[in-house]
Design an enzyme around this catalytic site. Sequence first.
Site, short mmCIF file in Angstrom:
data_model
loop_
_atom_site.label_atom_id
_atom_site.label_comp_id
_atom_site.label_asym_id
_atom_site.label_seq_id
_atom_site.Cartn_x
_atom_site.Cartn_y
_atom_site.Cartn_z
N CYS A 114 3.65 15.69 15.48
CA CYS A 114 3.70 14.37 16.13
C CYS A 114 4.88 14.23 17.10
CB CYS A 114 3.75 13.27 15.08
SG CYS A 114 2.28 13.23 14.04
N HIS A 250 6.31 6.75 18.78
CA HIS A 250 5.13 7.43 18.23
C HIS A 250 4.39 6.42 17.36
CE1 HIS A 250 2.50 10.01 16.12
NE2 HIS A 250 3.20 10.04 15.00
N ASN A 280 -2.92 7.03 14.48
CA ASN A 280 -1.92 8.06 14.77
C ASN A 280 -2.63 9.24 15.45
OD1 ASN A 280 -0.08 10.15 14.73
ND2 ASN A 280 0.60 9.80 12.63
N1 COA Z 1 -6.81 2.58 0.60
C1 COA Z 1 -6.52 2.00 -0.57
N2 COA Z 1 -5.55 2.42 -1.39
C2 COA Z 1 -4.85 3.48 -1.02
C3 COA Z 1 -5.09 4.15 0.19
C4 COA Z 1 -6.12 3.67 1.01
N3 COA Z 1 -6.44 4.23 2.18
N4 COA Z 1 -4.22 5.17 0.30
C5 COA Z 1 -3.46 5.16 -0.80
N5 COA Z 1 -3.84 4.13 -1.61
C6 COA Z 1 -3.28 3.75 -2.90
C7 COA Z 1 -2.64 4.90 -3.62
O1 COA Z 1 -3.62 5.65 -4.32
C8 COA Z 1 -1.72 4.17 -4.56
O2 COA Z 1 -2.47 3.70 -5.64
P1 COA Z 1 -1.85 3.67 -7.15
O3 COA Z 1 -0.68 2.75 -7.06
O4 COA Z 1 -2.99 3.15 -7.94
O5 COA Z 1 -1.47 5.09 -7.43
C9 COA Z 1 -1.27 2.96 -3.75
O6 COA Z 1 -2.23 2.81 -2.69
C10 COA Z 1 0.11 3.11 -3.18
O7 COA Z 1 0.22 4.40 -2.60
P2 COA Z 1 1.46 4.81 -1.74
O8 COA Z 1 1.21 6.15 -1.15
O9 COA Z 1 2.71 4.62 -2.54
O10 COA Z 1 1.39 3.68 -0.62
P3 COA Z 1 2.41 3.32 0.51
O11 COA Z 1 2.81 1.91 0.42
O12 COA Z 1 3.49 4.35 0.64
O13 COA Z 1 1.49 3.43 1.81
C11 COA Z 1 1.09 4.98 3.59
C12 COA Z 1 0.87 4.65 2.12
C13 COA Z 1 0.49 6.33 3.86
C14 COA Z 1 0.41 3.92 4.44
C15 COA Z 1 2.62 4.96 3.88
O14 COA Z 1 3.31 5.71 2.92
C16 COA Z 1 2.94 5.51 5.22
O15 COA Z 1 2.55 4.97 6.23
N6 COA Z 1 3.71 6.59 5.28
C17 COA Z 1 4.04 7.24 6.52
C18 COA Z 1 2.90 8.10 6.90
C19 COA Z 1 2.97 8.55 8.31
O16 COA Z 1 3.17 7.76 9.20
N7 COA Z 1 2.75 9.85 8.49
C20 COA Z 1 2.70 10.42 9.76
C21 COA Z 1 4.05 10.66 10.29
S1 COA Z 1 3.88 11.44 11.82
#
Ligand code: COA
Length: 323
Positions: A114, A250, A280
């Site tokens: 990215c 980004h 993204n």
């Molecule tokens: N829909 C519904 N629930 C979802 C889900 C989805 N698409 N994806 C994950 N969950 C659930 C998980 O299973 C978890 O459930 P649980 O509590 O029962 O185990 C819960 O949501 C929380 O998961 P978590 O991963 O802790 O959520 P989060 O608040 O961290 O949000 C992201 C997840 C991916 C949105 C967030 O971490 C994020 O944006 N991270 C950066 C990712 C990124 O930008 N990457 C690219 C960089 S270039």
Amino acid sequence: MTLRSVVTGVGGHLPDQIVTNHDLAKFVDTSDEWITERTGIRQRRKAKDGEFTSDIAVEAARKALAAAGRTPDDVDLIVVATTTGDLTFPACATIVQRKLGCPVGVAFDVQAVCSGFVYALSVADGFVARNRSKCCLVIGAETMTRLMDWEDRGTCVLFGDGAGAVVLEPMEGAGTTADRGLLGFALRADGTKQDLLYVDGGVSTGKTGYLRMQGNQVFRHAVVNISEAINMAAADAGIEVSEVDWFIPHQANLRILQGVAHRCGIAEEKVITTVAEHANTSAASIPLALDAAVQDGRIKKGDLLLLEAMGGGLTWGACVVRL
Ligand code: COA
């Protein structure tokens, strides 16, 4: 006098097919509400069968060349930032060169996931600002949907396909921050954080593989790392972050880019966001966002731009550009 790499044209291209959050919720255990609340994403584009990264890169490049008043005949350097080139080799850039019909020149890819566009701009600057290229295409192009495990709701809702391109040309400046062109950079990588975001395929496995991510860990590093890079790039350019007219982050997640803006003291109205419509698009997201804001008239020639990204590797970086 100082030779600068000046952006003389910008272009973007998105595949036709739109996939909304509601579409995803039909086959993944997710909801529009969850995706929108956590990421700001409402929809993404998806390349159709037979449509590859080079194809969308070429469309973006054509538009950037037209905006610069240049033709493929003028191009002597193509740098494509991508993680999703059509083949392991040749480089996507040489495929773009062939499809665009550019004369013999230099063409290669930059793979920094990215962060690829920011890395590619700094690499291209090494040619253009040393007068080794008179007309350079820097393209960020991706078909990230091809790396998705459609059963992994933690990742497949986040990414989309697209391409953005800029034309860089050498121009004399006075050597001050009033010059047009690339004014400063900061690039970083930390290979010890590989496990946070990677693809579990490649020549070591014999498969293309799928994107794997520890989302909350990536989130934790993003705001701190990117903010650090922004301050270093501003210092390299000799500007204050407060002087910047437009912040083009980004487009990974609305909460990350708002967090970075807040931490760096950048006003909300200066932030360009396309994450709701594009999701993204990895290395394509910055030039796509730049193109969107140039097209709608917000960003104008002479404006001071701050670009930043973080991605797999981990890699991250920022750069300062006067358009
Ligand atoms: N829909 C519904 N629930 C979802 C889900 C989805 N698409 N994806 C994950 N969950 C659930 C998980 O299973 C978890 O459930 P649980 O509590 O029962 O185990 C819960 O949501 C929380 O998961 P978590 O991963 O802790 O959520 P989060 O608040 O961290 O949000 C992201 C997840 C991916 C949105 C967030 O971490 C994020 O944006 N991270 C950066 C990712 C990124 O930008 N990457 C690219 C960089 S270039």
